[in-house]
Design a protein around this motif. Structure first.
Motif, PDB file in Angstrom:
ATOM      1  N   MET A 155      58.901  -3.511  58.095  1.00  0.00           N
ATOM      2  CA  MET A 155      57.642  -2.838  57.788  1.00  0.00           C
ATOM      3  C   MET A 155      57.417  -2.754  56.282  1.00  0.00           C
ATOM      4  SD  MET A 155      57.306   0.227  60.610  1.00  0.00           S
ATOM      5  CE  MET A 155      58.813   1.059  60.109  1.00  0.00           C
ATOM      6  N   SER A 156      58.461  -2.408  55.536  1.00  0.00           N
ATOM      7  CA  SER A 156      58.346  -2.286  54.085  1.00  0.00           C
ATOM      8  C   SER A 156      57.930  -3.618  53.461  1.00  0.00           C
ATOM      9  CB  SER A 156      59.669  -1.822  53.478  1.00  0.00           C
ATOM     10  OG  SER A 156      60.001  -0.528  53.939  1.00  0.00           O
ATOM     11  N   HIS A 157      58.528  -4.705  53.931  1.00  0.00           N
ATOM     12  CA  HIS A 157      58.183  -6.036  53.407  1.00  0.00           C
ATOM     13  C   HIS A 157      56.727  -6.367  53.693  1.00  0.00           C
ATOM     14  CE1 HIS A 157      58.434 -10.233  52.365  1.00  0.00           C
ATOM     15  NE2 HIS A 157      58.121 -10.602  53.593  1.00  0.00           N
ATOM     16  N   MET A 158      56.279  -6.118  54.911  1.00  0.00           N
ATOM     17  CA  MET A 158      54.893  -6.418  55.271  1.00  0.00           C
ATOM     18  C   MET A 158      53.917  -5.538  54.479  1.00  0.00           C
ATOM     19  SD  MET A 158      54.737  -8.926  57.372  1.00  0.00           S
ATOM     20  CE  MET A 158      53.025  -8.745  57.905  1.00  0.00           C
ATOM     21  N   ASN A 159      54.226  -4.265  54.366  1.00  0.00           N
ATOM     22  CA  ASN A 159      53.314  -3.343  53.667  1.00  0.00           C
ATOM     23  C   ASN A 159      53.271  -3.596  52.166  1.00  0.00           C
ATOM     24  OD1 ASN A 159      52.623  -2.056  56.058  1.00  0.00           O
ATOM     25  ND2 ASN A 159      54.189  -0.488  55.842  1.00  0.00           N
ATOM     26  N   GLN A 193      49.803 -16.786  60.954  1.00  0.00           N
ATOM     27  CA  GLN A 193      49.191 -18.111  60.907  1.00  0.00           C
ATOM     28  C   GLN A 193      47.976 -18.198  61.821  1.00  0.00           C
ATOM     29  OE1 GLN A 193      52.592 -20.531  61.930  1.00  0.00           O
ATOM     30  NE2 GLN A 193      53.286 -20.679  59.794  1.00  0.00           N
ATOM     31  N   ALA A 194      48.074 -17.578  63.006  1.00  0.00           N
ATOM     32  CA  ALA A 194      46.949 -17.590  63.938  1.00  0.00           C
ATOM     33  C   ALA A 194      45.762 -16.803  63.402  1.00  0.00           C
ATOM     34  CB  ALA A 194      47.381 -17.029  65.286  1.00  0.00           C
ATOM     35  N   SER A 195      46.038 -15.843  62.512  1.00  0.00           N
ATOM     36  CA  SER A 195      44.980 -14.981  61.973  1.00  0.00           C
ATOM     37  C   SER A 195      44.448 -15.468  60.627  1.00  0.00           C
ATOM     38  CB  SER A 195      45.513 -13.551  61.806  1.00  0.00           C
ATOM     39  OG  SER A 195      46.058 -13.065  63.010  1.00  0.00           O
ATOM     40  N   SER A 209      42.169  -1.287  54.783  1.00  0.00           N
ATOM     41  CA  SER A 209      43.586  -1.024  54.575  1.00  0.00           C
ATOM     42  C   SER A 209      44.297  -1.085  55.919  1.00  0.00           C
ATOM     43  CB  SER A 209      43.792   0.356  53.940  1.00  0.00           C
ATOM     44  OG  SER A 209      45.167   0.700  53.879  1.00  0.00           O
ATOM     45  N   ALA A 210      45.528  -1.595  55.918  1.00  0.00           N
ATOM     46  CA  ALA A 210      46.307  -1.677  57.163  1.00  0.00           C
ATOM     47  C   ALA A 210      47.786  -1.563  56.818  1.00  0.00           C
ATOM     48  CB  ALA A 210      46.026  -2.986  57.895  1.00  0.00           C
ATOM     49  N   LYS A 211      48.382  -0.426  57.135  1.00  0.00           N
ATOM     50  CA  LYS A 211      49.793  -0.177  56.861  1.00  0.00           C
ATOM     51  C   LYS A 211      50.549  -0.001  58.181  1.00  0.00           C
ATOM     52  CE  LYS A 211      49.572   0.137  52.288  1.00  0.00           C
ATOM     53  NZ  LYS A 211      50.300  -0.797  51.387  1.00  0.00           N
ATOM     54  N   GLU A 265      47.473  -7.998  53.338  1.00  0.00           N
ATOM     55  CA  GLU A 265      46.317  -8.828  53.681  1.00  0.00           C
ATOM     56  C   GLU A 265      46.535  -9.541  55.012  1.00  0.00           C
ATOM     57  OE1 GLU A 265      43.330  -8.968  52.191  1.00  0.00           O
ATOM     58  OE2 GLU A 265      44.109  -7.335  50.944  1.00  0.00           O
ATOM     59  N   ALA A 266      47.774  -9.949  55.269  1.00  0.00           N
ATOM     60  CA  ALA A 266      48.082 -10.605  56.540  1.00  0.00           C
ATOM     61  C   ALA A 266      47.916  -9.623  57.698  1.00  0.00           C
ATOM     62  CB  ALA A 266      49.504 -11.157  56.515  1.00  0.00           C
ATOM     63  N   THR A 267      48.331  -8.374  57.499  1.00  0.00           N
ATOM     64  CA  THR A 267      48.172  -7.362  58.545  1.00  0.00           C
ATOM     65  C   THR A 267      46.697  -7.087  58.803  1.00  0.00           C
ATOM     66  OG1 THR A 267      50.256  -6.341  57.827  1.00  0.00           O
ATOM     67  CG2 THR A 267      48.865  -5.061  59.309  1.00  0.00           C
TER      68      THR A 267
END
Length: 371
Positions: free
Chosen positions: A279-283, A351-353, A304-306, A288-290
Motif C-alpha cells: 500500500m505504501s508503495h502504491m500510495n 495496464q488494463a486501466s 485523489s485515491a489512497k 495516478e495508477a490507483t
C-alpha cells in the motif's frame, strides 16, 4: 438522531447516535432499552458499506447504504441515514444520482472478505493493545461502576484474547471476583472513527496452570517479545474463555454484530503480512495508477485515491472527488495467494486501466491537446 451527554463535573461531552445501546442505557431507559437497541441495530448481523457524496453528514434523502448479509444475500436500502436537524429534503443533482447509482451497482457485488474474516484479521494484526472493561469491585463509591484500562494482549488459535495481569492491577482483582468483561481492539493504523475496531463481551478467566499456561505464554510473547515481566511471580495469564458477543465496526456506517461462532471459525487474511509495504508503495509512487483503476473498473473520476486496506480479494480505497470523499471497494481480478501474485495482479490492473479517461478524454488525447 443524536444525543449529547455531559459528565457530572461538566467537563466532558459525548455525542452518541440514538440507535446506540450505550445511548439507550445512559438516556435513562436502562438495560432493557439498551438490549432492545442492541437487538434492533446490531443483531441484524449485517456488514454495511456507505458512500457519502459530500464531505458533510447527509440527510436520509441524499444518502444510501448497501447491506451484505452473512449468507451473501444482497439487499439494498435507500435512505435511513442519520438525520440532520433543520435540514429540509433537497432535490438531488442528476449527476450525483447517476454516480450514486453507478457506485451502488458496483459495490453490492464487489468481492470482499466476510465480516467475520475482517474482524478476525483486524484483531490478529493489531498492535496488540486494547481497552479492557471490567465491573469495578472497589469499595464504595466506585463499586459497580464500569472500569477500563489499556492492556496488552495476544490471541490464541481461535482468536480469543489472551492477557497477562499483575496482582497489583485493579482489573485483575475485578475479574477474579466478576469475570464478565469487555475488550475493544482498534485496527493497526487507527486514526479516527472511520477506521475499524472490534469489541468483545464475555467471561475473562485465569488460564489453568500447566500446558495451557505454557501455550498462552508462548503466544503472548510471540506478540510482545519484550514483555519479560510476564514471568514475574505475581503475573498470571487470563483469557476470554467464553465470547458472548462480537461487535464489528469497519468505519462509518459499516457495523454489525457477528455470531461468536463465525468469528471463532474465521481465519486471519494472510495478505496482511505484506499489505503495508504494498500500500505504501502504491500510495507514494503510483497514486495516478490507483486513480486510473478507480476510473476503469468503477467508472468514477476522482482527484485523489489512497489505498487504506488490502486483502486477498481486493483493496479499500479512500477517494476524493468534487462530490466529497468516501471509501470504496476495488476488487482484484483474481484471488491474491502471495506477495508475488499480488504484484502481478496490480500490474495487470494498472495496464488494463492505462487508457482510463481523464476529464472526459483519453490520456493520449489530453497529451495531444497540450502539445
Amino acid at each position: 438522531m443524536t444525543r449529547v451527554f455531559r459528565r457530572a463535573l461538566g467537563t466532558t461531552l459525548v455525542v452518541l447516535s440514538s440507535s446506540s445501546p450505550v445511548s439507550a442505557f445512559l438516556y435513562g431507559a436502562g438495560p432493557a432499552a439498551a438490549a432492545a437497541a442492541d437487538s434492533s441495530v446490531l443483531r441484524r448481523r449485517t456488514h454495511a458499506i456507505s458512500f457519502s457524496p459530500t464531505s458533510t453528514i447527509t440527510s436520509p434523502s441524499s444518502s444510501f447504504r448497501l447491506f451484505s448479509t452473512s449468507d451473501s444475500k444482497k439487499t439494498e436500502e435507500k435512505g435511513g441515514g442519520h438525520s440532520v436537524p433543520g435540514q429540509a429534503p433537497q432535490e438531488m443533482d442528476p449527476e450525483l444520482v447517476r454516480i450514486q447509482t453507478l457506485l451502488m451497482e458496483h459495490q453490492k457485488t464487489a468481492a470482499r472478505l466476510t465480516a467475520a474474516e475482517e474482524a478476525r484479521t483486524l484483531v490478529y494484526y493489531s498492535q496488540g493493545l486494547g481497552v479492557l472493561g471490567t465491573n469495578s469491585q472497589a469499595s464504595s463509591p466506585l463499586a459497580g461502576y464500569p472500569a477500563s484500562a489499556m492492556v496488552g494482549f495476544a490471541v490464541d488459535e481461535q482468536g480469543r484474547p489472551i492477557f497477562s495481569f499483575s496482582s497489583i492491577s485493579t482489573h485483575k482483582q475485578d475479574l477474579i471476583k466478576d469475570p464478565r468483561g469487555s475488550f475493544t481492539v482498534a485496527s493497526k493504523d487507527f486514526k479516527g472513527l472511520d477506521d475499524g475496531r472490534v469489541s468483545f463481551i464475555g467471561d475473562i478467566k485465569k488460564v489453568p496452570e500447566g500446558e495451557e499456561t505454557t501455550k498462552a505464554r508462548e503466544m503472548y510473547l510471540a506478540k510482545h517479545p519484550g514483555h519479560f515481566w510476564v514471568d514475574f511471580g505475581d503475573f498470571d495469564f487470563f483469557r476470554m474463555e467464553t465470547i458472548a458477543a462480537v461487535r464489528y465496526n469497519g468505519g462509518f456506517a459499516r457495523f454489525g454484530a457477528l455470531e461468536p461462532e463465525d468469528y471463532l471459525a474465521a481465519q486471519p487474511d494472510a495478505c496482511q503480512a505484506y499489505a503495508t509495504p504494498v500500500m505504501s508503495h502504491m500510495n507514494d509512487d503510483h497514486e495516478e495508477a490507483t486513480k486510473a483503476m478507480i476510473q476503469h473498473y468503477i467508472g468514477l473520476e476522482v482527484t485523489s485515491a489512497k489505498i487504506v486496506s488490502l486483502d486477498r480479494l481486493g483493496m479499500m480505497v479512500k477517494i476524493e472527488s468534487k462530490w466529497g470523499g468516501s471509501k470504496v471497494r476495488l476488487p482484484f481480478t483474481r484471488e491474491c495467494t502471495d506477495r508475488k501474485v499480488c504484484k502481478e495482479i496490480i500490474v495487470e490492473m494498472t495496464q488494463a486501466s492505462a487508457g482510463a479517461r481523464v476529464g472526459g478524454k483519453e490520456k493520449g488525447e489530453e497529451k495531444e491537446e497540450k502539445k
